[in-house]
Design a protein around this motif. Sequence first.
Motif, PDB file in Angstrom:
ATOM      1  N   THR A  43      34.053  43.892  30.650  1.00  0.00           N
ATOM      2  CA  THR A  43      34.429  43.152  31.872  1.00  0.00           C
ATOM      3  C   THR A  43      34.991  41.775  31.488  1.00  0.00           C
ATOM      4  O   THR A  43      36.005  41.328  32.045  1.00  0.00           O
ATOM      5  CB  THR A  43      33.212  42.995  32.814  1.00  0.00           C
ATOM      6  OG1 THR A  43      32.626  44.282  33.010  1.00  0.00           O
ATOM      7  CG2 THR A  43      33.613  42.405  34.154  1.00  0.00           C
ATOM      8  N   ASP A  44      34.355  41.125  30.516  1.00  0.00           N
ATOM      9  CA  ASP A  44      34.883  39.835  30.035  1.00  0.00           C
ATOM     10  C   ASP A  44      36.281  40.021  29.442  1.00  0.00           C
ATOM     11  O   ASP A  44      37.172  39.192  29.658  1.00  0.00           O
ATOM     12  CB  ASP A  44      33.972  39.241  28.945  1.00  0.00           C
ATOM     13  CG  ASP A  44      32.638  38.777  29.508  1.00  0.00           C
ATOM     14  OD1 ASP A  44      32.601  38.416  30.702  1.00  0.00           O
ATOM     15  OD2 ASP A  44      31.639  38.780  28.762  1.00  0.00           O
ATOM     16  N   MET A  45      36.452  41.117  28.698  1.00  0.00           N
ATOM     17  CA  MET A  45      37.775  41.371  28.099  1.00  0.00           C
ATOM     18  C   MET A  45      38.832  41.504  29.205  1.00  0.00           C
ATOM     19  O   MET A  45      39.937  40.967  29.093  1.00  0.00           O
ATOM     20  CB  MET A  45      37.765  42.672  27.277  1.00  0.00           C
ATOM     21  CG  MET A  45      37.027  42.600  25.958  1.00  0.00           C
ATOM     22  SD  MET A  45      36.860  44.246  25.209  1.00  0.00           S
ATOM     23  CE  MET A  45      38.243  44.267  24.099  1.00  0.00           C
ATOM     24  N   LEU A  46      38.481  42.217  30.273  1.00  0.00           N
ATOM     25  CA  LEU A  46      39.435  42.411  31.372  1.00  0.00           C
ATOM     26  C   LEU A  46      39.791  41.073  32.022  1.00  0.00           C
ATOM     27  O   LEU A  46      40.960  40.814  32.335  1.00  0.00           O
ATOM     28  CB  LEU A  46      38.842  43.360  32.425  1.00  0.00           C
ATOM     29  CG  LEU A  46      38.814  44.835  32.015  1.00  0.00           C
ATOM     30  CD1 LEU A  46      37.868  45.630  32.916  1.00  0.00           C
ATOM     31  CD2 LEU A  46      40.226  45.437  32.070  1.00  0.00           C
ATOM     32  N   LEU A  47      38.788  40.221  32.187  1.00  0.00           N
ATOM     33  CA  LEU A  47      39.064  38.926  32.824  1.00  0.00           C
ATOM     34  C   LEU A  47      39.910  38.042  31.907  1.00  0.00           C
ATOM     35  O   LEU A  47      40.787  37.311  32.364  1.00  0.00           O
ATOM     36  CB  LEU A  47      37.754  38.235  33.223  1.00  0.00           C
ATOM     37  CG  LEU A  47      37.010  38.963  34.356  1.00  0.00           C
ATOM     38  CD1 LEU A  47      35.637  38.357  34.595  1.00  0.00           C
ATOM     39  CD2 LEU A  47      37.825  38.928  35.660  1.00  0.00           C
ATOM     40  N   ASP A  48      39.665  38.144  30.588  1.00  0.00           N
ATOM     41  CA  ASP A  48      40.495  37.393  29.640  1.00  0.00           C
ATOM     42  C   ASP A  48      41.933  37.895  29.674  1.00  0.00           C
ATOM     43  O   ASP A  48      42.886  37.105  29.616  1.00  0.00           O
ATOM     44  CB  ASP A  48      39.952  37.539  28.209  1.00  0.00           C
ATOM     45  CG  ASP A  48      38.656  36.761  28.015  1.00  0.00           C
ATOM     46  OD1 ASP A  48      38.354  35.914  28.880  1.00  0.00           O
ATOM     47  OD2 ASP A  48      37.951  37.009  27.017  1.00  0.00           O
ATOM     48  N   LEU A  49      42.084  39.223  29.771  1.00  0.00           N
ATOM     49  CA  LEU A  49      43.439  39.788  29.836  1.00  0.00           C
ATOM     50  C   LEU A  49      44.162  39.286  31.079  1.00  0.00           C
ATOM     51  O   LEU A  49      45.349  38.939  31.025  1.00  0.00           O
ATOM     52  CB  LEU A  49      43.368  41.325  29.876  1.00  0.00           C
ATOM     53  CG  LEU A  49      43.133  41.994  28.529  1.00  0.00           C
ATOM     54  CD1 LEU A  49      42.694  43.442  28.706  1.00  0.00           C
ATOM     55  CD2 LEU A  49      44.418  41.931  27.683  1.00  0.00           C
ATOM     56  N   ALA A  50      43.418  39.218  32.188  1.00  0.00           N
ATOM     57  CA  ALA A  50      44.048  38.738  33.428  1.00  0.00           C
ATOM     58  C   ALA A  50      44.461  37.274  33.298  1.00  0.00           C
ATOM     59  O   ALA A  50      45.534  36.882  33.764  1.00  0.00           O
ATOM     60  CB  ALA A  50      43.105  38.943  34.598  1.00  0.00           C
ATOM     61  N   SER A  51      43.618  36.467  32.626  1.00  0.00           N
ATOM     62  CA  SER A  51      43.995  35.049  32.442  1.00  0.00           C
ATOM     63  C   SER A  51      45.253  34.950  31.599  1.00  0.00           C
ATOM     64  O   SER A  51      46.137  34.129  31.879  1.00  0.00           O
ATOM     65  CB  SER A  51      42.929  34.250  31.704  1.00  0.00           C
ATOM     66  OG  SER A  51      41.721  34.406  32.287  1.00  0.00           O
ATOM     67  N   SER A  52      45.341  35.783  30.554  1.00  0.00           N
ATOM     68  CA  SER A  52      46.555  35.760  29.733  1.00  0.00           C
ATOM     69  C   SER A  52      47.748  36.198  30.567  1.00  0.00           C
ATOM     70  O   SER A  52      48.829  35.589  30.492  1.00  0.00           O
ATOM     71  CB  SER A  52      46.446  36.704  28.536  1.00  0.00           C
ATOM     72  OG  SER A  52      45.291  36.445  27.830  1.00  0.00           O
ATOM     73  N   ALA A  53      47.564  37.245  31.359  1.00  0.00           N
ATOM     74  CA  ALA A  53      48.668  37.750  32.180  1.00  0.00           C
ATOM     75  C   ALA A  53      49.165  36.654  33.124  1.00  0.00           C
ATOM     76  O   ALA A  53      50.370  36.490  33.324  1.00  0.00           O
ATOM     77  CB  ALA A  53      48.227  38.979  32.966  1.00  0.00           C
ATOM     78  N   LEU A  54      48.210  35.876  33.645  1.00  0.00           N
ATOM     79  CA  LEU A  54      48.589  34.793  34.563  1.00  0.00           C
ATOM     80  C   LEU A  54      49.478  33.768  33.874  1.00  0.00           C
ATOM     81  O   LEU A  54      50.322  33.128  34.489  1.00  0.00           O
ATOM     82  CB  LEU A  54      47.325  34.082  35.047  1.00  0.00           C
ATOM     83  CG  LEU A  54      46.867  34.327  36.470  1.00  0.00           C
ATOM     84  CD1 LEU A  54      45.633  33.502  36.752  1.00  0.00           C
ATOM     85  CD2 LEU A  54      47.951  34.003  37.487  1.00  0.00           C
TER      86      LEU A  54
END
Length: 450
Positions: A43-54
């Motif tokens: 779940t942390d990995m997914l949130l980090d990916l979303a921050s990068s995507a942003l």
Amino acid sequence: MIVAKFGGSSLQDAERIKHVCGIIKDLLVEKPVIVFSALGKSTDMLLDLASSALKGEFDLSEFISYHREVARQLGVDVEDEITPLFEDLEKLLGGVSLLREFSPRTKDYVQSFGERLSVRIITPYLVQQGIDARRFDGWEAGIVTNSLFNEAEVLDESYAGIRDALEPVLGNKVTPVVTGFISKDREGHITTLGRGGSDLTASLIGAALHVKEIQVWKDVDGILTTDPRLVSSARHVPIVSFEEASELAYFGAKVLHPLSIRPAMKTNIPVRIKNSYNRDHAGSLILAEISDQDKKKVKAITVKENVTLVDIVSMRMLGQYGFLAKVFEIFERHQTSVDMVATSEVSVSLTVDHNRRSEEGIAMVIDELVKFSRVSVEANKAIVSVICDINDSTEILAGAFSTLSKNGIPVEMISQGASKVNIGIVVSAENAHRALTLLHELFFPVELAA
Ligand code: ADP
Ligand code: ASP
Ligand code: MG
């Protein structure tokens, strides 16, 4: 029947999952419903990916290879199940990076991939090991929430929904495997129950099915006197009441989701916290009534960070009753929940959680409060909560105050609230860890070696 939930810390790699499968095999006689979180820290990995995507760029390869590798090591062929999810996730994050926008609704959609992948990888492995298991995404198991994305609230209709979805399967002696944490609202949008929400899923299913026990398997021997990551001398607490567990979870003990005890408490179903790394340990049992022997002066100490302290002093434009009523009506209208309160005739001090969602609410509340009171707002506070027998509060407070003052830690507010089991002490964030350590030392002294 029982519910057995395994969190990310019990599912971080193929070896751990094989071990969990062994535990589930031994639980089969109890007719379990299994709840799984996302693997490890995905779940942390997914949130980090979303921050990068942003920020415009993201790289899914590590996330994909982590899941593929676990599946490979388990020896299951689940490509047809997981590849479409990776493709959806890629498109979704592509959208985030293109629009540079990440709404709470999108966040829940992104977070949902962790649990969806985890049951798609582990259930076939359980089947391969001879367990007649069938997977359910949270919504397929009958769980429905409102649309408060990121911290959605479970709707009452879920209880009947869960029974309708799972009882026929259980009747056929099949073991349901349900995603924790995720659900849908009535419009069909994916929602989540807040971080750590798989505990709540487990408790909810347990309450709906009136099971004998709800088991929550973690990487610690149960509830400890404080977070062992913060104080290494934290000790095991064998028996905890529902009330104590609720306060503990609500006031920051990250071992349980804050609301997870409620469904179990309403239906009076015991919750057992067990260690999947140390399965012979009895763990901690959470019960409605605890014996005198299990009552303790102090049970545990927690710390809740990111707290904002608001002091409101009446300008005497309203009577005393009118003043308090008006203050709380404003908080209610802006859906800003208050954790701790201390009042005098003409003033109120209270604490609110500081997070992205509450920030706007707090600002609007203050705009209204300043029309009839003097308001001061201080962020960066923490609440250190002593979960205790309130009959001993005088002694506990005296000890706590003297220890904190000797060590130069100012107490900014205290409250023993309506709860019979909790004394809250507000300190500034920079003193929080030291206050926790000192109070833990005071109430749970490390015995000197003989
Ligand atoms: P899972 O992901 O398996 O649900 P969590 O990480 O959510 O497990 O919860 C277990 C962790 O909670 C422990 O590793 C521990 O560091 C932390 N924790 C915080 N406070 C406490 C406490 N009072 N007792 C036990 N564990 C605690
Ligand atoms: N996977 C979610 C989280 O990490 C839910 C859970 O683990 O309970 O918060
Ligand atoms: Mg958790």
